[in-house]
Write a protein that holds these residues in place. Structure first.
Motif, short mmCIF file in Angstrom:
data_model
loop_
_atom_site.label_atom_id
_atom_site.label_comp_id
_atom_site.label_asym_id
_atom_site.label_seq_id
_atom_site.Cartn_x
_atom_site.Cartn_y
_atom_site.Cartn_z
N ASP A 46 99.10 46.83 93.60
CA ASP A 46 97.49 47.44 94.36
C ASP A 46 97.89 47.11 95.80
O ASP A 46 98.57 46.29 96.29
CB ASP A 46 96.60 46.80 93.84
CG ASP A 46 95.11 47.52 94.09
OD1 ASP A 46 95.19 48.62 94.77
OD2 ASP A 46 94.30 47.26 93.24
N TYR A 47 97.07 47.74 96.80
CA TYR A 47 97.13 47.39 97.94
C TYR A 47 95.55 47.83 98.44
O TYR A 47 95.17 48.49 98.49
CB TYR A 47 97.97 48.72 98.83
CG TYR A 47 98.41 48.47 100.11
CD1 TYR A 47 99.75 48.16 100.53
CD2 TYR A 47 97.55 48.39 101.25
CE1 TYR A 47 100.26 48.23 101.93
CE2 TYR A 47 97.95 48.18 102.60
CZ TYR A 47 99.19 48.05 102.84
OH TYR A 47 99.64 47.77 104.26
N ILE A 48 95.39 46.66 99.14
CA ILE A 48 93.88 46.60 99.68
C ILE A 48 94.22 46.20 101.19
O ILE A 48 94.60 45.48 101.65
CB ILE A 48 93.05 45.40 98.87
CG1 ILE A 48 92.98 45.70 97.71
CG2 ILE A 48 91.83 45.19 99.66
CD1 ILE A 48 92.51 44.48 96.78
N THR A 49 93.18 46.95 101.84
CA THR A 49 93.41 47.09 103.43
C THR A 49 92.02 46.20 103.99
O THR A 49 90.94 46.21 103.44
CB THR A 49 92.92 48.46 103.90
OG1 THR A 49 94.00 49.39 103.51
CG2 THR A 49 93.14 48.26 105.60
N LYS A 50 92.58 45.17 104.93
CA LYS A 50 91.52 44.53 105.46
C LYS A 50 90.61 45.23 106.45
O LYS A 50 91.33 46.40 107.20
CB LYS A 50 92.09 43.17 106.26
CG LYS A 50 92.98 42.18 105.57
CD LYS A 50 93.64 41.23 106.05
CE LYS A 50 94.44 40.43 105.31
NZ LYS A 50 95.36 39.50 106.37
N PRO A 51 89.24 44.79 106.71
CA PRO A 51 88.58 44.03 105.97
C PRO A 51 88.11 44.51 104.65
O PRO A 51 88.29 45.78 104.21
CB PRO A 51 87.19 43.98 106.86
CG PRO A 51 87.05 45.25 107.40
CD PRO A 51 88.60 45.56 107.70
N PHE A 52 88.05 43.61 103.37
CA PHE A 52 87.79 44.10 102.30
C PHE A 52 86.48 43.31 101.81
O PHE A 52 86.14 42.38 102.23
CB PHE A 52 88.86 43.69 101.29
CG PHE A 52 89.41 42.32 101.35
CD1 PHE A 52 88.72 41.42 100.43
CD2 PHE A 52 90.15 41.52 102.40
CE1 PHE A 52 89.05 40.17 100.49
CE2 PHE A 52 90.56 40.35 102.61
CZ PHE A 52 90.05 39.67 101.65
N SER A 53 85.95 43.72 100.40
CA SER A 53 85.03 43.13 99.99
C SER A 53 85.59 42.22 98.75
O SER A 53 86.51 42.61 98.10
CB SER A 53 84.24 44.13 99.13
OG SER A 53 83.31 43.60 98.20
N PRO A 54 85.00 41.04 98.96
CA PRO A 54 85.54 40.04 97.98
C PRO A 54 85.16 40.20 96.66
O PRO A 54 86.17 39.98 95.67
CB PRO A 54 84.89 38.48 98.49
CG PRO A 54 84.50 38.80 99.65
CD PRO A 54 84.30 40.33 100.02
N SER A 55 84.05 40.88 96.29
CA SER A 55 83.89 41.17 94.88
C SER A 55 85.00 42.54 94.40
O SER A 55 85.10 42.49 93.42
CB SER A 55 82.46 41.81 94.68
OG SER A 55 82.33 42.85 95.67
N GLU A 56 85.15 43.34 95.27
CA GLU A 56 86.11 44.35 95.02
C GLU A 56 87.38 43.71 94.70
O GLU A 56 88.26 43.84 93.64
CB GLU A 56 86.42 45.46 96.00
CG GLU A 56 87.34 46.44 95.54
CD GLU A 56 87.49 47.62 96.64
OE1 GLU A 56 88.44 48.39 96.78
OE2 GLU A 56 86.69 47.56 97.79
#
Length: 228
Positions: free
Chosen positions: A97-107
């Motif tokens: 997976d690849y999550i871009t900052k800023p991100f939701s901690p819950s996500e």
């Protein structure tokens, strides 16, 4: 208790991730440079690894490539680099997976849960009975939370009860009357048409294409069933 390794040089972000994950029942360790993080990862004691790309001493791309040659555990990249080429490269090297900052901690937490469960399922590890899982849909009956491909969706109490009832009885066809009696109760004087309304609302929230649903199928002239 699941163990997570965070390889992140920004201590504020790392601590935010750690605090949120610990609140959700994970054991978490932090490494602030690539070399230390890679050495920790090689211990093979972690259930999932979160790695930044822009790290001192050893960058995230190298870590992902080298770890993927040794382990199959989930790896999630969390990075400020939001160009498609970076995402394609990271996923191509083996990141899950690849999550871009800023991100939701819950996500982030939801995706971590999803990837760990998917890995355990593929590895033949028994999934706890309080989770109903099917084709990217996960219903956590202990917390009454629903996730689709790792992202939490918000259902009303009744929508949730309808979904759980159908998902707990896969491939069985239920008429509107049966669903109404099971969810609302035989003593309720409401209209069974409310069943169709709730099914429609659920589909909008969980289906990729509500008009051609993957999960809740309409059996014309009869009722509904959950496809397993």
């Amino acid at each position: 208790m699941k163990q997570i390794l965070i390889i992140e040089d920004d201590i504020n972000i790392a601590e935010l991730e750690k605090d949120y994950l610990q609140l959700n029942g994970y054991t978490v360790e932090i490494a602030q440079d690539g070399e230390v993080g890679f050495k920790k990862a090689l211990l093979g004691i972690y259930d999932l690894i979160i790695v930044d790309l822009m790290l001192p001493k050893k960058n995230g791309f190298e870590i992902v490539r080298e770890l993927r040659g040794k382990f199959e555990i989930p790896i999630i990249i969390v990075s400020a680099k939001n160009e498609d080429i970076d995402k394609i490269r990271g996923l191509g090297l083996g990141a899950d997976d690849y999550i871009t900052k800023p991100f939701s901690p819950s996500e982030l937490t939801a995706r971590i849960k999803s990837h760990i469960m998917r890995y355990e399922r593929l590895a033949g590890v028994k999934i706890p009975a309080d989770i109903i899982s099917h084709k990217g849909l996960e219903i956590h009956t202990d917390s009454h939370k629903v996730f689709v491909n790792g992202k939490q969706v918000q259902l009303t109490t009744t929508e949730y009860e309808v979904l759980v009832f159908l998902a707990s009885n896969p491939n069985l066809v239920f008429t509107k009357d049966q669903l109404f009696n099971s969810i609302w109760g035989e003593e309720d004087f409401g209209d069974t048409a409310t069943v169709a309304v709730h099914i429609q609302k659920i589909r909008k929230k969980i289906e990729k294409n509500p008009s051609n649903p993957d999960y809740i199928e309409t059996i014309w002239g009869t009722g509904y069933r959950f496809n397993s």
